[in-house]
Write a protein that holds these residues in place. Structure first.
Motif, PDB file in Angstrom:
ATOM      1  N   ALA A 162     -18.737  -6.443   1.008  1.00 48.09           N
ATOM      2  CA  ALA A 162     -18.951  -6.041  -0.380  1.00 48.09           C
ATOM      3  C   ALA A 162     -19.053  -4.152  -0.476  1.00 48.09           C
ATOM      4  CB  ALA A 162     -19.853  -6.561  -1.229  1.00 48.09           C
ATOM      5  N   SER A 163     -18.233  -3.643  -1.298  1.00 49.51           N
ATOM      6  CA  SER A 163     -18.400  -2.336  -1.442  1.00 49.51           C
ATOM      7  C   SER A 163     -18.348  -1.825  -2.927  1.00 49.51           C
ATOM      8  CB  SER A 163     -17.306  -1.592  -0.744  1.00 49.51           C
ATOM      9  OG  SER A 163     -16.042  -2.046  -1.187  1.00 49.51           O
ATOM     10  N   GLY A 173       0.041  -6.154  11.010  1.00 43.81           N
ATOM     11  CA  GLY A 173      -0.521  -6.375   9.532  1.00 43.81           C
ATOM     12  C   GLY A 173      -1.663  -5.966   9.459  1.00 43.81           C
ATOM     13  N   TYR A 174      -2.607  -5.680  10.456  1.00 44.04           N
ATOM     14  CA  TYR A 174      -4.053  -5.596  10.360  1.00 44.04           C
ATOM     15  C   TYR A 174      -4.268  -3.944   9.973  1.00 44.04           C
ATOM     16  CZ  TYR A 174      -8.751  -6.488  11.766  1.00 44.04           C
ATOM     17  OH  TYR A 174     -10.177  -6.613  11.910  1.00 44.04           O
ATOM     18  N   LEU A 200      -2.053  -0.677   4.138  1.00 46.63           N
ATOM     19  CA  LEU A 200      -2.567  -2.107   4.512  1.00 46.63           C
ATOM     20  C   LEU A 200      -3.887  -2.161   3.904  1.00 46.63           C
ATOM     21  CD1 LEU A 200      -1.245  -2.614   8.131  1.00 46.63           C
ATOM     22  CD2 LEU A 200      -0.302  -4.114   6.018  1.00 46.63           C
ATOM     23  N   ALA A 201      -4.440  -0.907   3.173  1.00 45.84           N
ATOM     24  CA  ALA A 201      -5.684  -1.100   2.977  1.00 45.84           C
ATOM     25  C   ALA A 201      -6.077  -2.329   2.168  1.00 45.84           C
ATOM     26  CB  ALA A 201      -6.178   0.121   2.514  1.00 45.84           C
ATOM     27  N   ASN A 202      -7.182  -2.893   2.155  1.00 48.87           N
ATOM     28  CA  ASN A 202      -7.468  -3.894   1.222  1.00 48.87           C
ATOM     29  C   ASN A 202      -8.482  -3.616   0.129  1.00 48.87           C
ATOM     30  OD1 ASN A 202      -6.279  -6.257   2.816  1.00 48.87           O
ATOM     31  ND2 ASN A 202      -7.963  -5.558   4.100  1.00 48.87           N
ATOM     32  N   ALA A 246      -9.079   2.663   1.681  1.00 48.30           N
ATOM     33  CA  ALA A 246      -8.186   3.640   1.724  1.00 48.30           C
ATOM     34  C   ALA A 246      -8.458   5.034   1.689  1.00 48.30           C
ATOM     35  CB  ALA A 246      -7.418   3.514   0.495  1.00 48.30           C
ATOM     36  N   ALA A 247      -9.953   5.135   1.110  1.00 47.93           N
ATOM     37  CA  ALA A 247     -10.630   6.286   0.920  1.00 47.93           C
ATOM     38  C   ALA A 247     -10.968   7.009   2.300  1.00 47.93           C
ATOM     39  CB  ALA A 247     -11.967   6.274   0.201  1.00 47.93           C
TER      40      ALA A 247
END
Lengths: 419, 131
Positions: free
Chosen positions: A201-202, A362-363, A393-395, A400-401
């Motif tokens: 979790a973030s 894809g990872y 690909l960031a979830n 992404a940050a």
């Protein structure tokens, strides 16, 4: 502390054992849950008046079982429930139950209850939801909040999961050594999933899900207390403690993830680290290594390093090599590459992960790590490409940050070399 | 006279305490300890790690038997304890075995210590007669 705080604590602590024993009596999940609920209600009435019972778990099992039997009698013959005094007069019944609790099948009860929740037909999220509801006693609302779904959706998910396990066949006989080992492996994997739900979790979700880490640790400790000689259970408990110890250092004030090497190590929880190190130390003496022990040993090397530079990457490389043999997976190899980059340089790491490209294309973490190696090797243009791919690909926003920080570094490096 | 105060409670209940509750309890304990410390009456204080981290050495046989988990018999009584400084559990077990050879019978439970304050109490109260 509120006056009833101790009751809540006692009930929470007793829940896994009591539910497990009631399930053995009734062999049916809903009946066991109802009996437990009933026992809790009676505890809330009886305990403040009579004080804590000598063994709250035995009390809840005995009262839950009696209440359910009374309910059956009541519905069949419409007789009145026994008077409340009967409930406070449990000394004999308690002694009898306590004796049974010390017996050997009691520990298999808890293992069975957890194992039923890891039914192979259930997807991982349902396994976790079910375990949290049934074993830990979290409310549907709490679980829904942790999984970021509506209460109704979570309710439905748990009901479906229950229907599926109801149809399945969990043996109520005492398991043999092979069956017990299989149950162990499934339950350990499920506990690690519960932990990772909390750990991954973030941002705002940390508050809602952080409790899952504590819960996984509590259940792991419980299993370890019941099966004190299982080295992989020591390893798993140590792994969870060592990872959770970093919780306060993992995010900045804005909720952005902080990489291990940039974390303020003074914020690491020394008490948890101490316990994790003691457990892995104890597990090692058994000389029966397994994947959780190896992962815990890796976490221990990070925990032992006062500064990132002190990290024993040679040893980490060796431990990942051992893990690759036990549990071959491209993700393990990718992790080993991080250690290899520290020991033998980024080019060696890049060479190592090149064959993984097809399977990990894809990872997110593959491209993130590859970008970092390329950047280290001074190949900015290729690094930029890898980071661009990672961002796509960031979830999560946090992932992404994190990559954007790297991209800023690429730009800064490019500017430096052009000036 | 020095007295040892041994702490017993249900571990699974303590482990289920919320952080707030735990902090609250520790705070209240600290207040008592600080007073005792100022008065010079507080000796070593130790908080042990959970029993899951414990190992037991049965020294009623030769060679002594190492078992996982805490000491769980009820027919023996707690008679004393040592605090030793070791790099690893192996080191602590070595010491326990040496002690066991010097005094066979019974068991030692080896439990890592989570928190340790050495304390200053000497066993000789200020103003004690005949000191």
């Amino acid at each position: 502390m509120t006056d009833l705080g101790w009751i809540e604590g006692a009930i929470t602590a007793a829940r896994p054992q009591a539910m497990a024993a009631l399930l053995r009596y009734f062999r049916e999940m809903d009946a066991a849950e109802e009996a437990f609920q009933d026992a809790c209600l009676r505890a809330l009435k009886a305990w403040p008046k009579n004080g804590p019972p000598r063994d709250p778990t035995a009390w809840l099992i005995m009262v839950g079982r009696n209440a359910a039997i009374d309910a059956v009698r009541k519905s069949s013959r419409n007789t009145v429930l026994p008077p409340e005094e009967l409930l406070s007069d449990l000394e004999d019944a308690e002694a009898e139950a306590a004796e049974r609790l010390d017996g050997s099948h009691y520990r298999d009860d808890v293992l069975r209850l957890l194992f039923i929740c890891c039914h192979p037909d259930l997807p991982a999220t349902q396994q976790i939801g079910l375990a949290l509801r049934i074993v830990s006693g979290l409310s549907v609302r709490e679980i829904a909040r942790a999984f970021l779904v509506s209460e109704a959706a979570m309710e439905q998910r748990i009901t479906r999961a229950k229907a599926k396990i109801g149809a399945g066949e969990a043996s109520f006989e005492a398991p043999g050594p092979i069956e017990r080992a299989e149950r162990f492996a499934a339950v350990a994997a499920m506990l690690y999933l519960v932990f990772n739900e909390g750990y991954s979790a973030s941002g705002k979700a940390v508050e809602a899900r952080g409790g899952l880490c504590d819960e996984a640790i509590r259940l792991a400790r419980l299993l370890l207390r019941l099966f004190p000689a299982e080295p992989e259970m020591m390893g798993l408990t140590a792994l969870l403690l060592l990872q959770h110890a970093r919780s306060d250092a993992r995010f900045d004030a804005d909720g952005n993830a902080i990489l291990l090497e940039d974390q303020d190590r003074s914020l690491w929880n020394r008490k948890m680290i101490g316990e994790g190190l003691a457990l892995i130390d104890k597990a090692m003496l058994k000389r029966a290594p397994g994947p959780y022990q190896v992962q815990a040993a890796i976490a221990a090397l990070h925990a032992r390093a006062a500064k990132p530079e002190d990290t024993d990457w040679v040893e980490i490389d060796q431990l990942y090599t051992a893990l690759e043999i036990m549990q071959p997976s491209p993700v393990v190899t990718l992790n080993r590459a991080v250690a290899v980059a520290k020991v033998r340089g980024p080019e060696a790491a890049l060479e190592m992960i090149e064959p993984l490209g097809a399977r990990l294309d894809g990872y997110f973490h593959f491209h993130g790590a590859r970008g970092a190696f390329l950047l280290q090797a001074g190949r900015q243009a290729e690094a930029r490409q890898a980071f661009d791919r990672a961002i796509s690909l960031a979830n999560t926003a946090a992932e992404a940050a994190n990559i954007r920080q790297y991209l800023d570094r690429v730009s800064a490096d490019a500017k430096k070399s052009s000036s | 006279m020095l007295y040892a105060i041994l702490c017993y409670n249900q571990e699974d209940v303590i482990c289920a305490w919320s952080k707030e509750h735990e902090d609250g309890v520790m705070q209240k304990l600290m207040t008592v300890q600080e007073r005792l410390s100022r008065e010079g009456r507080l000796g070593p204080v130790a908080r042990l790690m959970p029993t899951t981290a414990a190992t037991t050495l049965r020294k009623d046989r030769e060679p002594a038997l190492v078992l996982d988990g805490p000491f769980a018999e009820t027919k023996e009584q707690l008679l004393g304890f040592y605090v030793v400084d070791c790099d690893s559990l192996d080191g602590a077990l070595e010491i326990a075995k040496d002690l066991g050879k010097a005094n066979p019978g019974g068991s030692y439970e080896i439990r890592p210590i989570a928190l340790f304050q050495p304390g200053a109490a000497s066993g000789v109260m200020e103003g004690a007669v005949g000191a």
